[in-house]
Design an enzyme around this catalytic site. Sequence first.
Site, PDB file in Angstrom:
ATOM      1  N   HIS A 138       0.836  -1.204   0.000  1.00 40.42           N
ATOM      2  CA  HIS A 138       0.000   0.000   0.000  1.00 40.42           C
ATOM      3  C   HIS A 138       0.877   1.262   0.000  1.00 40.42           C
ATOM      4  O   HIS A 138       0.595   2.233  -0.719  1.00 40.42           O
ATOM      5  CB  HIS A 138      -0.890   0.047   1.240  1.00 40.42           C
ATOM      6  N   LYS A 181      -0.854  -6.614  -7.834  1.00 42.29           N
ATOM      7  CA  LYS A 181      -1.176  -7.782  -7.007  1.00 42.29           C
ATOM      8  C   LYS A 181      -2.590  -8.299  -7.306  1.00 42.29           C
ATOM      9  O   LYS A 181      -2.827  -9.498  -7.345  1.00 42.29           O
ATOM     10  CB  LYS A 181      -1.047  -7.385  -5.534  1.00 42.29           C
TER      11      LYS A 181
END
Length: 280
Positions: A33, A145
């Site tokens: 993140h 991802k």
Amino acid sequence: MQVVSTIAEVRTARPQWPTLGLVPTMGYLHAGHISLVERARAECGAVAVSIFVNPTQFGPNEDLASYPRDLERDLAMLRDAGCDLVWTPGVTEMYPPGFSTYVEVENVTAVLEGAKRPGHFRGVATVVTKLFNVVQPTRAYFGQKDAQQTVVIRRMVADLALPVDVVIAPTVREPDGLALSSRNTYLAPDERQAATVLSRALFAARERWRSGERSAAALRQLMQSILAAEPLAQVEYVSAAHPDTLAELETIDASGALLSMAVRIGRTRLIDNVVLDPAE
Ligand code: AMP
């Protein structure tokens, strides 16, 4: 760093930034993140992060109730990363009583994750549309991802002419190859060890492709055989698909391929992927 929870507060804050990057998340942040936040900070005047565990993208037997949460830790990480605005809406802010409107992306949602998790991408597309409408970001940042999610979001933004640039950033991995995921916290120590099998299978297939293999079936078979050697792994799917349509391939040509998989390690469902890009 401003931390707000209502749509009204976001709308009040928004005009101070001419260019704003948005990083949508479900919280329990990790270096994957933060890599998106850093990319956004490098490319935009300011960065907003949303933290919302979106109930509509979870199936009835999925981990909505147990999904890990630690807002204080998330906020500390975002402060350190130089984030400007954090939006943490409550469920009724996003889904007020009577909520009845959903965004459906067809075709690319029918396979892979979409086939295993009915309704998942309807929830994702709906919440991302609402996040975009409220934050009005110049650019929005997503991780490779979640490969199918990037395809779905790009399709939706193009189809509906949403006024936002979508940026996809590479998957951040542990030193042993495991893709960072909030769900890795579910893994017991022996499962954490076993979980390296996903990236080992993907990297082996990528090496085989780099050595000249062009049969998609041969690459799927190689990945399956590596996964089969790990007793704790239960395979949901293994795919070698077209990177844009997500149709399963016979031959890998100049369009390249997306190799992807979903594997259960004990009770934890993990996904991972690599892109075979002939231009690399
Ligand atoms: P999530 O909180 O899991 O919904 O993820 C929020 C965003 O972070 C999504 O765009 C994910 O694709 C991205 N993301 C999650 N894990 C990684 C990772 N290991 N590397 C890069 N991006 C990631």
